[in-house]
Design a protein around this motif. Structure first.
Motif, PDB file in Angstrom:
ATOM      1  N   GLU A  88       0.832  -1.204   0.000  1.00 33.45           N
ATOM      2  CA  GLU A  88       0.000   0.000   0.000  1.00 33.45           C
ATOM      3  C   GLU A  88       0.867   1.255   0.000  1.00 33.45           C
ATOM      4  O   GLU A  88       0.563   2.233  -0.697  1.00 33.45           O
ATOM      5  CB  GLU A  88      -0.916   0.011   1.219  1.00 33.45           C
ATOM      6  CG  GLU A  88      -2.053  -0.975   1.181  1.00 33.45           C
ATOM      7  CD  GLU A  88      -2.930  -0.876   2.420  1.00 33.45           C
ATOM      8  OE1 GLU A  88      -2.891   0.171   3.090  1.00 33.45           O
ATOM      9  OE2 GLU A  88      -3.656  -1.846   2.720  1.00 33.45           O
ATOM     10  N   SER A  89       1.932   1.238   0.791  1.00 30.82           N
ATOM     11  CA  SER A  89       2.806   2.405   0.905  1.00 30.82           C
ATOM     12  C   SER A  89       3.511   2.703  -0.411  1.00 30.82           C
ATOM     13  O   SER A  89       3.587   3.862  -0.846  1.00 30.82           O
ATOM     14  CB  SER A  89       3.839   2.183   2.016  1.00 30.82           C
ATOM     15  OG  SER A  89       3.200   2.033   3.268  1.00 30.82           O
ATOM     16  N   VAL A  90       4.032   1.667  -1.058  1.00 32.74           N
ATOM     17  CA  VAL A  90       4.719   1.850  -2.337  1.00 32.74           C
ATOM     18  C   VAL A  90       3.747   2.372  -3.395  1.00 32.74           C
ATOM     19  O   VAL A  90       4.081   3.277  -4.174  1.00 32.74           O
ATOM     20  CB  VAL A  90       5.385   0.538  -2.786  1.00 32.74           C
ATOM     21  CG1 VAL A  90       5.853   0.636  -4.243  1.00 32.74           C
ATOM     22  CG2 VAL A  90       6.562   0.213  -1.872  1.00 32.74           C
ATOM     23  N   ASN A  91       2.549   1.824  -3.430  1.00 28.56           N
ATOM     24  CA  ASN A  91       1.553   2.288  -4.400  1.00 28.56           C
ATOM     25  C   ASN A  91       1.222   3.762  -4.193  1.00 28.56           C
ATOM     26  O   ASN A  91       1.089   4.532  -5.161  1.00 28.56           O
ATOM     27  CB  ASN A  91       0.279   1.450  -4.294  1.00 28.56           C
ATOM     28  CG  ASN A  91       0.457   0.047  -4.844  1.00 28.56           C
ATOM     29  OD1 ASN A  91       1.372  -0.208  -5.630  1.00 28.56           O
ATOM     30  ND2 ASN A  91      -0.404  -0.871  -4.432  1.00 28.56           N
ATOM     31  N   TYR A  92       1.100   4.176  -2.940  1.00 28.55           N
ATOM     32  CA  TYR A  92       0.820   5.587  -2.649  1.00 28.55           C
ATOM     33  C   TYR A  92       1.987   6.465  -3.067  1.00 28.55           C
ATOM     34  O   TYR A  92       1.806   7.523  -3.691  1.00 28.55           O
ATOM     35  CB  TYR A  92       0.524   5.775  -1.161  1.00 28.55           C
ATOM     36  CG  TYR A  92       0.300   7.223  -0.780  1.00 28.55           C
ATOM     37  CD1 TYR A  92      -0.938   7.827  -0.962  1.00 28.55           C
ATOM     38  CD2 TYR A  92       1.340   7.994  -0.254  1.00 28.55           C
ATOM     39  CE1 TYR A  92      -1.149   9.163  -0.635  1.00 28.55           C
ATOM     40  CE2 TYR A  92       1.140   9.327   0.074  1.00 28.55           C
ATOM     41  CZ  TYR A  92      -0.099   9.902  -0.114  1.00 28.55           C
ATOM     42  OH  TYR A  92      -0.293  11.229   0.210  1.00 28.55           O
ATOM     43  N   LEU A  93       3.203   6.038  -2.744  1.00 33.07           N
ATOM     44  CA  LEU A  93       4.384   6.839  -3.060  1.00 33.07           C
ATOM     45  C   LEU A  93       4.602   6.959  -4.568  1.00 33.07           C
ATOM     46  O   LEU A  93       4.997   8.025  -5.060  1.00 33.07           O
ATOM     47  CB  LEU A  93       5.618   6.242  -2.394  1.00 33.07           C
ATOM     48  CG  LEU A  93       5.686   6.387  -0.873  1.00 33.07           C
ATOM     49  CD1 LEU A  93       6.831   5.572  -0.299  1.00 33.07           C
ATOM     50  CD2 LEU A  93       5.825   7.849  -0.467  1.00 33.07           C
ATOM     51  N   LYS A  94       4.346   5.918  -5.301  1.00 29.28           N
ATOM     52  CA  LYS A  94       4.552   5.963  -6.749  1.00 29.28           C
ATOM     53  C   LYS A  94       3.667   7.007  -7.422  1.00 29.28           C
ATOM     54  O   LYS A  94       4.080   7.647  -8.402  1.00 29.28           O
ATOM     55  CB  LYS A  94       4.285   4.584  -7.356  1.00 29.28           C
ATOM     56  CG  LYS A  94       5.419   3.589  -7.143  1.00 29.28           C
ATOM     57  CD  LYS A  94       5.107   2.255  -7.810  1.00 29.28           C
ATOM     58  CE  LYS A  94       6.281   1.292  -7.684  1.00 29.28           C
ATOM     59  NZ  LYS A  94       5.989  -0.033  -8.286  1.00 29.28           N
ATOM     60  N   LYS A  95       2.484   7.216  -6.893  1.00 27.22           N
ATOM     61  CA  LYS A  95       1.569   8.177  -7.510  1.00 27.22           C
ATOM     62  C   LYS A  95       1.629   9.562  -6.875  1.00 27.22           C
ATOM     63  O   LYS A  95       0.977  10.485  -7.355  1.00 27.22           O
ATOM     64  CB  LYS A  95       0.135   7.642  -7.450  1.00 27.22           C
ATOM     65  CG  LYS A  95      -0.446   7.533  -6.051  1.00 27.22           C
ATOM     66  CD  LYS A  95      -1.843   6.929  -6.085  1.00 27.22           C
ATOM     67  CE  LYS A  95      -2.438   6.859  -4.678  1.00 27.22           C
ATOM     68  NZ  LYS A  95      -3.784   6.217  -4.676  1.00 27.22           N
ATOM     69  N   THR A  96       2.451   9.703  -5.809  1.00 28.08           N
ATOM     70  CA  THR A  96       2.555  10.993  -5.115  1.00 28.08           C
ATOM     71  C   THR A  96       3.931  11.576  -5.410  1.00 28.08           C
ATOM     72  O   THR A  96       4.890  11.411  -4.656  1.00 28.08           O
ATOM     73  CB  THR A  96       2.332  10.815  -3.597  1.00 28.08           C
ATOM     74  OG1 THR A  96       1.162  10.019  -3.377  1.00 28.08           O
ATOM     75  CG2 THR A  96       2.146  12.172  -2.921  1.00 28.08           C
ATOM     76  N   LYS A  97       4.033  12.253  -6.549  1.00 25.87           N
ATOM     77  CA  LYS A  97       5.321  12.658  -7.109  1.00 25.87           C
ATOM     78  C   LYS A  97       6.035  13.747  -6.307  1.00 25.87           C
ATOM     79  O   LYS A  97       7.242  13.950  -6.469  1.00 25.87           O
ATOM     80  CB  LYS A  97       5.129  13.153  -8.544  1.00 25.87           C
ATOM     81  CG  LYS A  97       4.436  12.171  -9.476  1.00 25.87           C
ATOM     82  CD  LYS A  97       5.289  10.948  -9.748  1.00 25.87           C
ATOM     83  CE  LYS A  97       4.635  10.048 -10.796  1.00 25.87           C
ATOM     84  NZ  LYS A  97       5.410   8.835 -11.074  1.00 25.87           N
ATOM     85  N   ASN A  98       5.305  14.476  -5.473  1.00 27.86           N
ATOM     86  CA  ASN A  98       5.926  15.565  -4.722  1.00 27.86           C
ATOM     87  C   ASN A  98       6.728  15.070  -3.519  1.00 27.86           C
ATOM     88  O   ASN A  98       7.471  15.841  -2.899  1.00 27.86           O
ATOM     89  CB  ASN A  98       4.868  16.562  -4.241  1.00 27.86           C
ATOM     90  CG  ASN A  98       3.737  15.900  -3.477  1.00 27.86           C
ATOM     91  OD1 ASN A  98       2.993  15.107  -4.060  1.00 27.86           O
ATOM     92  ND2 ASN A  98       3.600  16.212  -2.204  1.00 27.86           N
ATOM     93  N   VAL A  99       6.620  13.788  -3.186  1.00 29.94           N
ATOM     94  CA  VAL A  99       7.371  13.244  -2.059  1.00 29.94           C
ATOM     95  C   VAL A  99       8.788  12.907  -2.504  1.00 29.94           C
ATOM     96  O   VAL A  99       8.982  12.152  -3.457  1.00 29.94           O
ATOM     97  CB  VAL A  99       6.683  11.981  -1.497  1.00 29.94           C
ATOM     98  CG1 VAL A  99       7.555  11.346  -0.411  1.00 29.94           C
ATOM     99  CG2 VAL A  99       5.318  12.329  -0.930  1.00 29.94           C
ATOM    100  N   ARG A 100       9.764  13.473  -1.819  1.00 30.85           N
ATOM    101  CA  ARG A 100      11.163  13.212  -2.155  1.00 30.85           C
ATOM    102  C   ARG A 100      11.923  12.534  -1.013  1.00 30.85           C
ATOM    103  O   ARG A 100      13.040  12.085  -1.186  1.00 30.85           O
ATOM    104  CB  ARG A 100      11.887  14.513  -2.524  1.00 30.85           C
ATOM    105  CG  ARG A 100      11.934  15.554  -1.406  1.00 30.85           C
ATOM    106  CD  ARG A 100      12.825  16.738  -1.746  1.00 30.85           C
ATOM    107  NE  ARG A 100      14.195  16.334  -1.917  1.00 30.85           N
ATOM    108  CZ  ARG A 100      15.045  16.172  -0.898  1.00 30.85           C
ATOM    109  NH1 ARG A 100      14.642  16.341   0.357  1.00 30.85           N
ATOM    110  NH2 ARG A 100      16.282  15.815  -1.134  1.00 30.85           N
ATOM    111  N   GLU A 101      11.313  12.474   0.157  1.00 31.85           N
ATOM    112  CA  GLU A 101      12.021  11.942   1.325  1.00 31.85           C
ATOM    113  C   GLU A 101      11.111  11.005   2.109  1.00 31.85           C
ATOM    114  O   GLU A 101       9.929  11.287   2.304  1.00 31.85           O
ATOM    115  CB  GLU A 101      12.496  13.089   2.216  1.00 31.85           C
ATOM    116  CG  GLU A 101      13.276  12.650   3.432  1.00 31.85           C
ATOM    117  CD  GLU A 101      13.864  13.824   4.211  1.00 31.85           C
ATOM    118  OE1 GLU A 101      14.201  13.625   5.389  1.00 31.85           O
ATOM    119  OE2 GLU A 101      13.987  14.931   3.636  1.00 31.85           O
TER     120      GLU A 101
END
Length: 304
Positions: A88-101
């Motif tokens: 779930e976390s990876v799926n969210y991060l892949k589509k949330t491009k503004n997260v860098r850290e």
């Protein structure tokens, strides 16, 4: 209330600066406070993923620790942890491009096996827009032997990666602490420290000066000095903002900027961190500022 401590902590628990952090009294669990003082639940976007700030997220990958601090702001997770989903976390991060850290937290991430931790790190490193990884951990001060050559070699595969080490008192800087910290540093993994300001434990100039200078001597940069969060039972540990700023004022004139952390605390209900410094501006007249220096002298400064 019984407290489980590992053999390492049992060996140094006689030290005042350590014992007072871990030896609970049952009544603490019934004192006023917030079960979720940082409002993490309302900022949860996947199981175990908290997204409060625009460019970074927290992954709470476990609720297990090598020791349980009396003042923990996530103490409610000890028994009611909803779990962590890497998928779930990876799926969210892949589509949330503004997260860098990504900050990997817990519990303590090093409570996981190297294999499991590597699995999480591999998944994060596969996301192209994630550039920085931090691991928030108490391991250096609660079970430093956990950081061995195999662990350091594994972490090197995922550089750049930072360790944010939770340490509150110079009594925690043992020979074992230094050895494990050196292993990480020599592997090219930088360490910054996070300290909670705690009433009757480290809320004095002498203790904080010794702690911060000792960390720099090892090669660890003091990063944050946190005000104690408003979790259940934490009222007995909280230090006033006025006293915290007074301590920062005293330290600023006696230790270098390299040894100085930033004083910060979290606003209730998940409104984020605020950082404070003693106000150096005494008055202003147009472009003429009057500052107070570290000696308490008032000095005029002409601005552009």
């Amino acid at each position: 209330m019984s407290v489980k401590l590992n053999n390492y902590l049992c060996g140094i628990i006689h030290k005042k600066g350590i014992k007072s952090q871990f030896c609970f009294s049952k009544g603490e669990l019934f004192l006023n406070g917030n079960k979720d003082p940082l409002g993490e639940k309302k900022h949860s976007k996947a199981k175990g993923l908290i997204h409060r700030y625009t460019d970074r997220v927290v992954l709470t990958v476990t609720n297990k620790c090598f020791a349980y601090c009396r003042f923990c702001f996530r103490k409610n997770n000890w028994q009611s942890f909803e779990g962590f989903s890497l998928e779930e976390s990876v799926n969210y991060l892949k589509k949330t491009k503004n997260v860098r850290e990504v900050l990997i937290s817990g519990g303590d991430p090093f409570f996981l096996s190297n294999k499991k931790l590597a699995e999480i790190l591999t998944a994060i490193r596969s996301i192209k827009h994630i550039s920085t990884i931090r691991i928030g951990s108490r391991v250096l001060s609660s079970l430093p032997i956990r950081i061995d050559n195999q662990t350091a070699e594994m972490l090197k595969l995922f550089k750049p990666i930072w360790i944010a080490a939770h340490i509150n008192h110079p009594d925690e800087i043992t020979d074992e602490f230094k050895k494990s910290a050196r292993l990480l540093l020599d592997s090219g993994i930088p360490i910054v420290s996070q300290t909670v300001l705690l009433k009757n434990i480290n809320d004095n100039e002498t203790t904080l000066k010794k702690l911060f200078c000792s960390l720099v001597d090892i090669g660890i940069k003091p990063y944050y000095l946190f005000g104690c969060d408003q979790a259940v039972g934490n009222g007995i540990f909280r230090v006033s903002i006025d006293k915290a700023l007074s301590l920062m004022e005293k330290l600023r004139g006696k230790i270098s900027g390299l040894c100085m952390p930033t004083f910060s605390f979290d606003l209730p209900s998940g409104y984020g961190k605020v950082t404070l410094e003693p106000n150096r501006i005494i008055k202003r007249n147009g472009n003429i500022f009057t500052f107070k220096n570290f000696e308490g002298k008032e000095i005029n400064y002409t601005d552009v």
